[in-house]
Design an enzyme around this catalytic site. Structure first.
Site, PDB file in Angstrom:
ATOM      1  N   SER A 123       0.802  -1.223   0.000  1.00 39.11           N
ATOM      2  CA  SER A 123       0.000   0.000   0.000  1.00 39.11           C
ATOM      3  C   SER A 123       0.838   1.277   0.000  1.00 39.11           C
ATOM      4  CB  SER A 123      -0.928   0.016   1.220  1.00 39.11           C
ATOM      5  OG  SER A 123      -0.166   0.016   2.421  1.00 39.11           O
ATOM      6  N   LYS A 124       2.154   1.164   0.047  1.00 38.97           N
ATOM      7  CA  LYS A 124       2.996   2.361   0.074  1.00 38.97           C
ATOM      8  C   LYS A 124       2.930   3.104  -1.259  1.00 38.97           C
ATOM      9  CE  LYS A 124       4.636   1.355   4.192  1.00 38.97           C
ATOM     10  NZ  LYS A 124       4.116   2.015   5.379  1.00 38.97           N
ATOM     11  N   ASN A 125       3.410   4.342  -1.263  1.00 41.59           N
ATOM     12  CA  ASN A 125       3.425   5.131  -2.500  1.00 41.59           C
ATOM     13  C   ASN A 125       4.186   4.399  -3.601  1.00 41.59           C
ATOM     14  OD1 ASN A 125       2.701   6.870  -0.327  1.00 41.59           O
ATOM     15  ND2 ASN A 125       3.101   8.631  -1.631  1.00 41.59           N
TER      16      ASN A 125
END
Length: 364
Positions: free
Chosen positions: A185-187
């Protein structure tokens, strides 16, 4: 309309052909451990971050742990950090036997309060771990000046800030080392666990590489106790496909922020504050409101995802009870009561943002 916190499927379908082809090629070559994609990604990431070295590791938690090990942080040492973050930041301090010292946060940005950092420095303090929380950069020039004065190391926790920068200089390039997470879910996220350590030090880079690979520089020769923490070749395929698009992704997150501000105008919901320090990349979209629970109930009733980051501050966690007796951090504790997160991802459309805002307005 069901709206998730993050939608990873659109991004995958956009890059599907490239990722699938890269996966097939990696499996055909069978170079699975520290293979050509890991090596290429490390160079590409170092170039993007503007550092000499980028070392792929197994997770963001491992990145923090190996960074502290490479600095020689040990039992008896103190490391100052924020209580308003994911537990991995403080876990890494405990892994090396050091003591986490939690200080209060800025009420606007939620980042560590540098005035409180200075007050907490003792003769046992060896390092500071600033967290670029939710993608808002900490004022690194000011923190670096403070740490240089007191001869303290800095490990930047960049788990939520890939692509955030201060006057064009990337987070992860200011401290002795930076620690990044590639949780999905990180950038910049992969499709499993993954992490990276950044540094401009040849010596620290060599130590991190040694620690990630069983303490070995030469196969079957071990000069220190190491770990198994290597970025996976297949995850590197995903990261290489996404890295050229990270600035576009982050620009779209800033677009989402502007739309939330537009559609929540006139309410007393406090949207994420920016203090002018660098470019925010909005990994999470965390707002404040005294009737937080009423808002969350209304959103969930409409199948709109929402969350609380973080419901229990680290100085109140049972695992740190011995380190935090009689510790009171009033700003953190107040923010924890009112903070809530709304959906944010590059592909989030204005009609969905408008709907989210309308549900919030009705609840209030």
């Amino acid at each position: 309309m069901k709206i998730p916190m993050v939608d990873l499927t659109e991004q995958y379908h956009r890059l599907k052909d490239q990722i699938d082809a890269g996966m097939r090629e990696a499996m055909e070559t069978a170079a699975f451990i520290l293979g050509p994609n890991v090596q290429a990604f490390e160079k590409e990431a170092a170039d993007y971050l503007g550092v000499k070295h980028a070392i792929g590791v197994g997770s963001g938690t491992d990145a923090l742990h190996l960074a502290l090990l490479s600095l020689g942080i040990k039992p008896g040492d103190e490391v100052i950090t924020t209580p308003f973050t994911f537990i991995a930041t403080a876990e890494a301090i405990k892994y090396v036997g050091a003591t986490p010292v939690f200080v209060d946060i800025n009420p606007a940005t939620f980042n560590i309060d540098l005035a409180e950092v200075e007050k907490a420095i003792t003769d046992k303090t060896r390092a500071v771990i600033p967290v670029h929380l939710f993608g808002q950069p900490v004022d690194m020039p000011a923190l670096k000046s403070l740490c240089d004065t007191h001869k303290l190391h800095i490990v930047e926790d960049c788990a939520q800030s890939f692509g955030a920068h201060i006057n064009g200089r990337q987070t992860g390039s200011f401290g002795d080392l930076g620690a990044f997470s590639f949780f999905p879910s990180k950038n910049l996220g992969c499709y499993g666990d993954g992490g990276l350590v950044s540094t401009n030090s040849d010596e620290l880079a060599a130590l991190v590489k040694q620690y990630r690979n069983h303490g070995s520089k030469i196969q079957y020769h071990h000069s220190l106790v190491g770990y198994t923490s290597r970025l996976d070749e297949l995850q590197a395929v995903v990261l290489r496909a996404k890295l050229p698009l990270i600035d576009e992704f982050n620009d779209n997150r800033r677009r989402v922020d502007s739309l939330y501000r537009k559609h929540l105008a006139g309410t007393n919901v406090q949207t994420p504050a920016q203090d002018g320090t660098g470019k925010h990349v909005f990994h999470q979209y965390c707002c404040l409101h005294p009737e937080r629970d009423k808002i969350l109930e209304a959103l969930r009733a409409q199948d709109i995802a929402c969350a609380i980051y973080y419901p229990v501050p680290l100085h109140k966690q049972e695992v740190f009870a011995d380190d935090c007796k009689n510790v009171s951090l009033p700003v953190t504790e107040s923010v924890m009561q009112h903070c809530f997160a709304l959906p944010v991802y590059p592909e989030l459309t204005e009609d969905k943002i408008e709907l989210i805002a309308s549900v919030i307005k009705s609840a209030l």
